[in-house]
Design an enzyme around this catalytic site. Structure first.
Site, mmCIF file in Angstrom:
data_model
loop_
_atom_site.group_PDB
_atom_site.id
_atom_site.type_symbol
_atom_site.label_atom_id
_atom_site.label_comp_id
_atom_site.label_asym_id
_atom_site.label_seq_id
_atom_site.Cartn_x
_atom_site.Cartn_y
_atom_site.Cartn_z
ATOM 1 N N ALA A 82 15.680 -25.892 4.247
ATOM 2 C CA ALA A 82 15.785 -26.898 3.186
ATOM 3 C C ALA A 82 16.748 -28.001 3.598
ATOM 4 C CB ALA A 82 16.285 -26.242 1.894
ATOM 5 N N GLU A 115 6.471 -17.742 4.749
ATOM 6 C CA GLU A 115 5.652 -17.886 3.533
ATOM 7 C C GLU A 115 5.956 -19.239 2.909
ATOM 8 O OE1 GLU A 115 7.802 -14.934 3.098
ATOM 9 O OE2 GLU A 115 6.345 -13.556 3.978
ATOM 10 N N TYR A 127 5.408 -27.858 8.564
ATOM 11 C CA TYR A 127 5.123 -26.667 9.384
ATOM 12 C C TYR A 127 3.933 -26.906 10.318
ATOM 13 C CZ TYR A 127 8.232 -24.068 6.244
ATOM 14 O OH TYR A 127 9.311 -23.625 5.523
HETATM 15 C C1 LIG Z 1 10.135 -29.519 4.028
HETATM 16 C C2 LIG Z 1 11.521 -30.107 4.349
HETATM 17 C C3 LIG Z 1 12.439 -28.953 4.803
HETATM 18 C C4 LIG Z 1 11.385 -31.146 5.466
HETATM 19 O O1 LIG Z 1 12.687 -31.617 5.796
HETATM 20 P P1 LIG Z 1 12.953 -33.046 6.477
HETATM 21 O O2 LIG Z 1 14.307 -32.997 7.106
HETATM 22 O O3 LIG Z 1 12.683 -34.124 5.511
HETATM 23 O O4 LIG Z 1 11.814 -33.063 7.606
HETATM 24 P P2 LIG Z 1 11.853 -33.902 8.969
HETATM 25 O O5 LIG Z 1 12.448 -35.244 8.726
HETATM 26 O O6 LIG Z 1 12.459 -33.076 10.044
HETATM 27 O O7 LIG Z 1 10.276 -34.071 9.202
HETATM 28 C C5 LIG Z 1 9.658 -33.865 10.452
HETATM 29 C C6 LIG Z 1 8.176 -34.153 10.293
HETATM 30 O O8 LIG Z 1 7.581 -33.253 9.330
HETATM 31 C C7 LIG Z 1 6.601 -33.955 8.543
HETATM 32 N N1 LIG Z 1 7.073 -34.141 7.162
HETATM 33 C C8 LIG Z 1 8.308 -33.814 6.658
HETATM 34 N N2 LIG Z 1 8.374 -34.137 5.350
HETATM 35 C C9 LIG Z 1 7.188 -34.680 5.025
HETATM 36 C C10 LIG Z 1 6.665 -35.243 3.823
HETATM 37 N N3 LIG Z 1 7.400 -35.315 2.708
HETATM 38 N N4 LIG Z 1 5.389 -35.737 3.832
HETATM 39 C C11 LIG Z 1 4.642 -35.701 4.958
HETATM 40 N N5 LIG Z 1 5.082 -35.188 6.152
HETATM 41 C C12 LIG Z 1 6.343 -34.691 6.165
HETATM 42 C C13 LIG Z 1 6.479 -35.354 9.184
HETATM 43 O O9 LIG Z 1 5.508 -35.255 10.204
HETATM 44 C C14 LIG Z 1 7.872 -35.543 9.771
HETATM 45 O O10 LIG Z 1 7.918 -36.451 10.855
HETATM 46 P P3 LIG Z 1 8.056 -38.063 10.534
HETATM 47 O O11 LIG Z 1 9.153 -38.221 9.522
HETATM 48 O O12 LIG Z 1 8.408 -38.635 11.878
HETATM 49 O O13 LIG Z 1 6.725 -38.492 10.003
HETATM 50 C C15 LIG Z 1 12.123 -30.846 3.113
HETATM 51 O O14 LIG Z 1 11.136 -31.667 2.519
HETATM 52 C C16 LIG Z 1 12.688 -29.921 2.040
HETATM 53 O O15 LIG Z 1 13.851 -29.513 2.083
HETATM 54 N N6 LIG Z 1 11.846 -29.563 1.046
HETATM 55 C C17 LIG Z 1 12.322 -28.712 -0.052
HETATM 56 C C18 LIG Z 1 12.575 -27.298 0.410
HETATM 57 C C19 LIG Z 1 11.300 -26.639 0.901
HETATM 58 O O16 LIG Z 1 10.227 -26.810 0.324
HETATM 59 N N7 LIG Z 1 11.446 -25.832 1.978
HETATM 60 C C20 LIG Z 1 10.345 -25.085 2.524
HETATM 61 C C21 LIG Z 1 10.203 -23.805 1.770
HETATM 62 S S1 LIG Z 1 8.867 -22.825 2.392
#
Ligand SMILES: CC(C)(COP(=O)(O)OP(=O)(O)OC[C@H]1O[C@@H](n2cnc3c(N)ncnc32)[C@H](O)[C@@H]1OP(=O)(O)O)[C@@H](O)C(=O)NCCC(=O)NCCS
Length: 157
Positions: A82, A115, A127
């Site tokens: 997260a 998951e 992912y």
């Molecule tokens: C999912 C999560 C961990 C991604 O974290 P993040 O630091 O924003 O992700 P990153 O910046 O490293 O993203 C890497 C790549 O993943 C993909 N990606 C990440 N977030 C995305 C979004 N909101 N929409 C589309 N693609 C996405 C993109 O390809 C991105 O590359 P880009 O920014 O160059 O296009 C974040 O949205 C989060 O904390 N969500 C809430 C918690 C959660 O759902 N965790 C997973 C539980 S199973």
């Protein structure tokens, strides 16, 4: 405009092992991010058990993200990842995941499982980008709200 798209620039973070001293900060993020957050005790247990581990990402003088995993034999599990909503789309989760994939590969794991809620499109996109694909759907796995889980796998070379 979506703030997650606006904040495109990469934030170079310091990734290190999660310790008990981090848990108050981690729990605050966890409660802000998830509808069914883990408890303090769940994190405490996870970082103390052999084969389990947690990482935090520090940037801007604070913890901006975290991820946990565990290893059983040649099998790794990503239990959570997260990022603070103010620091998304800055490659923080990417840096956390890369570190975990390195650790579990060095520990001779052949694959890593996780998951995820089917409704969590952001996480699914994240992912899939890093090599995970859906293995199967596990009915009624999540609570608050009740939802199936998609079990995803990434094979490690
Ligand atoms: C999912 C999560 C961990 C991604 O974290 P993040 O630091 O924003 O992700 P990153 O910046 O490293 O993203 C890497 C790549 O993943 C993909 N990606 C990440 N977030 C995305 C979004 N909101 N929409 C589309 N693609 C996405 C993109 O390809 C991105 O590359 P880009 O920014 O160059 O296009 C974040 O949205 C989060 O904390 N969500 C809430 C918690 C959660 O759902 N965790 C997973 C539980 S199973």
């Amino acid at each position: 405009m979506n703030s997650e798209i606006k904040n495109k620039k990469k934030l170079q973070v310091n990734i290190r092992a999660m310790t008990k001293n981090d848990l108050a900060e981690v729990i605050l993020l966890e409660r802000n991010i998830f509808p069914d957050p883990w408890s303090y005790e769940a994190f405490e247990e996870q970082i103390e058990i052999e084969g389990w581990g947690g990482l935090v990402a520090e940037g801007d003088g604070q913890i901006v993200g975290y991820a946990c995993y565990y290893i059983v034999n040649d099998e790794a599990h990503l239990t959570n990842i997260a990022v603070d909503s103010n620091y998304r789309r800055k490659s923080v989760a990417k840096q956390l995941l890369e570190n975990i994939l390195k650790v579990v590969t060095e520990r001779n794991c052949e694959f890593i499982l996780l998951e995820v809620r089917p409704s969590n499109e952001k996480a699914l996109k994240f992912y899939e980008k890093y090599g995970f694909h859906v293995l199967y759907r596990r009915p009624n796995y999540y609570r608050k709200p009740l939802e199936d889980a998609l079990v995803m796998v990434c094979y490690l070379s």
